[in-house]
Design a protein around this motif. Structure first.
Motif, short mmCIF file in Angstrom:
data_model
loop_
_atom_site.label_atom_id
_atom_site.label_comp_id
_atom_site.label_asym_id
_atom_site.label_seq_id
_atom_site.Cartn_x
_atom_site.Cartn_y
_atom_site.Cartn_z
N ASP A 100 -4.46 8.85 -18.38
CA ASP A 100 -3.11 9.00 -18.41
C ASP A 100 -2.45 7.70 -17.54
OD1 ASP A 100 -2.91 11.64 -19.20
OD2 ASP A 100 -3.28 12.59 -17.14
N MET A 101 -3.35 6.87 -17.28
CA MET A 101 -2.73 5.66 -16.55
C MET A 101 -2.17 4.47 -17.75
SD MET A 101 -5.72 4.88 -13.86
CE MET A 101 -4.78 3.56 -12.86
N ARG A 102 -1.34 4.01 -17.11
CA ARG A 102 -0.65 2.82 -17.87
C ARG A 102 -1.76 1.61 -18.21
NH1 ARG A 102 4.16 0.16 -16.59
NH2 ARG A 102 3.40 -0.18 -14.54
N PRO A 103 -1.82 1.28 -19.38
CA PRO A 103 -2.62 0.02 -19.68
C PRO A 103 -2.30 -1.10 -18.58
CG PRO A 103 -2.45 1.22 -21.62
CD PRO A 103 -1.35 1.84 -20.82
N ALA A 104 -1.07 -1.34 -18.39
CA ALA A 104 -0.77 -2.49 -17.50
C ALA A 104 -1.39 -2.25 -16.05
CB ALA A 104 0.91 -2.60 -17.71
N ASP A 105 -1.16 -1.06 -15.64
CA ASP A 105 -1.65 -0.90 -14.29
C ASP A 105 -3.33 -1.00 -14.17
OD1 ASP A 105 0.49 -0.27 -12.98
OD2 ASP A 105 0.66 1.85 -13.84
N MET A 106 -4.11 -0.67 -15.40
CA MET A 106 -5.22 -0.73 -15.25
C MET A 106 -5.78 -2.22 -15.36
SD MET A 106 -6.00 2.18 -18.00
CE MET A 106 -7.68 2.06 -18.58
N LEU A 107 -5.02 -2.91 -16.34
CA LEU A 107 -5.39 -4.40 -16.26
C LEU A 107 -5.10 -5.29 -15.14
CD1 LEU A 107 -4.20 -4.94 -20.13
CD2 LEU A 107 -6.35 -5.16 -19.20
N ALA A 108 -4.08 -4.62 -14.44
CA ALA A 108 -3.60 -5.45 -13.41
C ALA A 108 -4.66 -5.36 -12.20
CB ALA A 108 -2.36 -4.73 -12.59
N MET A 109 -5.36 -4.13 -12.09
CA MET A 109 -6.68 -3.95 -11.07
C MET A 109 -7.74 -4.89 -11.70
SD MET A 109 -6.71 -0.12 -10.09
CE MET A 109 -6.18 0.69 -11.80
N ILE A 110 -7.95 -5.03 -12.83
CA ILE A 110 -8.96 -5.97 -13.31
C ILE A 110 -8.66 -7.25 -13.18
CG2 ILE A 110 -10.22 -6.61 -15.46
CD1 ILE A 110 -9.96 -3.65 -16.40
N ASP A 111 -7.29 -7.63 -13.47
CA ASP A 111 -6.91 -9.07 -13.34
C ASP A 111 -7.05 -9.61 -11.84
OD1 ASP A 111 -6.47 -9.59 -15.97
OD2 ASP A 111 -4.20 -9.17 -15.78
N LEU A 112 -6.68 -8.66 -10.86
CA LEU A 112 -6.55 -9.27 -9.57
C LEU A 112 -7.93 -9.04 -8.70
CD1 LEU A 112 -5.01 -10.52 -7.43
CD2 LEU A 112 -3.93 -8.36 -6.63
N ASN A 113 -8.59 -7.72 -8.86
CA ASN A 113 -9.67 -7.20 -8.27
C ASN A 113 -10.92 -8.02 -8.79
OD1 ASN A 113 -8.27 -5.60 -6.98
ND2 ASN A 113 -8.75 -3.60 -7.73
N VAL A 114 -11.08 -8.30 -10.20
CA VAL A 114 -12.07 -8.99 -10.83
C VAL A 114 -11.96 -10.37 -11.15
CG1 VAL A 114 -13.79 -8.81 -12.63
CG2 VAL A 114 -12.79 -6.53 -11.91
N LYS A 115 -11.05 -10.60 -11.91
CA LYS A 115 -10.83 -12.04 -12.06
C LYS A 115 -10.28 -12.90 -10.79
CE LYS A 115 -7.33 -13.05 -14.59
NZ LYS A 115 -6.24 -13.14 -15.72
N GLY A 116 -9.38 -12.34 -10.30
CA GLY A 116 -8.87 -12.88 -8.95
C GLY A 116 -9.98 -13.32 -8.13
N VAL A 117 -10.99 -12.48 -7.46
CA VAL A 117 -11.91 -12.24 -6.45
C VAL A 117 -12.79 -13.58 -6.99
CG1 VAL A 117 -13.72 -11.38 -5.24
CG2 VAL A 117 -11.59 -10.14 -5.45
N THR A 118 -13.19 -13.31 -8.11
CA THR A 118 -14.18 -14.32 -9.00
C THR A 118 -13.43 -15.82 -9.03
OG1 THR A 118 -14.98 -12.56 -10.51
CG2 THR A 118 -15.59 -14.84 -11.04
N MET A 119 -12.31 -15.80 -9.42
CA MET A 119 -11.74 -17.32 -9.62
C MET A 119 -11.55 -18.04 -8.27
SD MET A 119 -12.42 -18.07 -12.59
CE MET A 119 -11.47 -19.69 -12.63
N VAL A 120 -11.18 -17.26 -7.33
CA VAL A 120 -10.98 -17.55 -5.98
C VAL A 120 -12.21 -18.41 -5.31
CG1 VAL A 120 -10.57 -16.96 -3.42
CG2 VAL A 120 -8.68 -16.21 -5.30
N ASN A 121 -13.25 -17.64 -5.46
CA ASN A 121 -14.60 -18.32 -5.51
C ASN A 121 -14.84 -19.60 -6.03
OD1 ASN A 121 -16.48 -16.58 -3.36
ND2 ASN A 121 -15.39 -14.91 -4.37
N ARG A 122 -14.65 -19.44 -7.43
CA ARG A 122 -14.76 -20.63 -8.22
C ARG A 122 -14.07 -21.95 -7.66
NH1 ARG A 122 -15.87 -24.78 -9.35
NH2 ARG A 122 -16.35 -25.82 -11.54
N VAL A 123 -12.85 -21.63 -7.25
CA VAL A 123 -11.84 -22.89 -6.93
C VAL A 123 -12.07 -23.22 -5.50
CG1 VAL A 123 -9.51 -23.27 -6.53
CG2 VAL A 123 -10.12 -21.98 -8.37
N PHE A 124 -12.72 -22.48 -4.59
CA PHE A 124 -12.73 -22.78 -3.35
C PHE A 124 -14.06 -22.94 -2.81
CE2 PHE A 124 -8.86 -19.86 -2.48
CZ PHE A 124 -7.78 -21.03 -2.52
#
Length: 262
Positions: A100-124
């Motif tokens: 039932d979830m909106r794809p945009a909400d699911m992708l937002a979790m993946i973008d921030l919780n997965v991609k964001g946490v990963t790339m913060v480490n890569r950059v910092f």
């Protein structure tokens, strides 16, 4: 130049980390406050300024946006700092049945919780050195599969695996990476009493106490911190009970779809 960086600093746990870091580490040259809400960061900086001699830099960025990493890289290349404290905290939560979830909400979790946490480490991480430490905000939702919180729990399970792997990678350099796995917190992201079903009945953490203890443990080289005996017991239970059975136990049945983010 020695600095601290807090992502997701505009509210909740990130805001509390910013307050404690400004008070605890007075010898830092700068504290960088990162979140997508510029106005809130400015308010936080103005609140912290009277109680610290450390310069406060407001960095308004949406870490779910891939273009943010290049901008952060440019800031770091220009400043050439040594990152002594990194709080990798930005995250987003959405509850509900996956179908039932909106794809945009699911992708937002993946973008921030997965991609964001990963790339913060890569950059910092290249700007951290011996004696530096990072605290990554995970969740007790990572301990076992959670129906009605399937994507969020899976994203935090990814974070858990990532942290333990890169902790070993960075250990020879003397950089400590600690996973903080909190349960319910009385924040904008999870207002006390607002949760539906089982999740609203779980105990709430003391925010200031959790942050203070997290910083102390990370300084001493600890690799994982799960606050409160209740959640420690849950972590142990999740290790002992098969995942298929835990999924029946953890199902929220809240019927809600409450968005929470930093």
């Amino acid at each position: 130049m020695d600095i601290a960086i807090i992502t997701g600093a505009s509210s909740g746990l990130g805001r509390e980390f910013a307050r404690h870091i400004a008070d605890r580490y007075q010898r830092l040259d700068e504290i960088w406050l990162i979140a997508r809400r510029h106005e809130r960061l400015e308010v936080l900086a103005s609140e912290l300024a009277p109680s610290t001699h450390t310069a406060l830099r407001v960095v308004p960025l949406d870490l779910a946006d891939s273009s943010s990493y290049g901008r952060l890289g440019k800031l770091l290349a220009d400043a050439k700092p040594v990152i002594r404290v990194l709080v990798n905290n930005a995250g987003y939560e959405r509850e509900g049945l996956l179908r039932d979830m909106r794809p945009a909400d699911m992708l937002a979790m993946i973008d921030l919780n997965v991609k964001g946490v990963t790339m913060v480490n890569r950059v910092f991480l290249p700007y951290m050195s011996r004696g530096s430490f990072e605290i990554v905000t995970g969740s007790v939702s990572a301990f076992a599969p959670m129906p009605w919180q399937a994507v969020y729990g899976a994203s935090k399970a990814y974070v858990r695996s990532l942290v333990f792997a890169i902790r070993e990678e960075e250990h020879p350099r003397g950089v400590n990476i600690m996973l903080l796995s909190p349960g319910n917190m009385d924040t904008e992201m999870n207002v006390r009493g607002s949760g539906g079903g089982k999740i609203g009945m779980l105990p709430y953490l003391d925010l200031a106490g959790t942050v203070k203890r997290s910083l102390s443990l990370a300084e001493r080289g600890c690799g994982e911190y799960t606050p409160m005996t209740f959640y420690k017991a849950y972590r142990l239970l999740a290790k002992l009970v098969p995942s298929t059975l835990m999924a029946r136990f953890t199902r929220l049945n809240s019927g809600g779809a409450n968005g929470r983010g930093l």
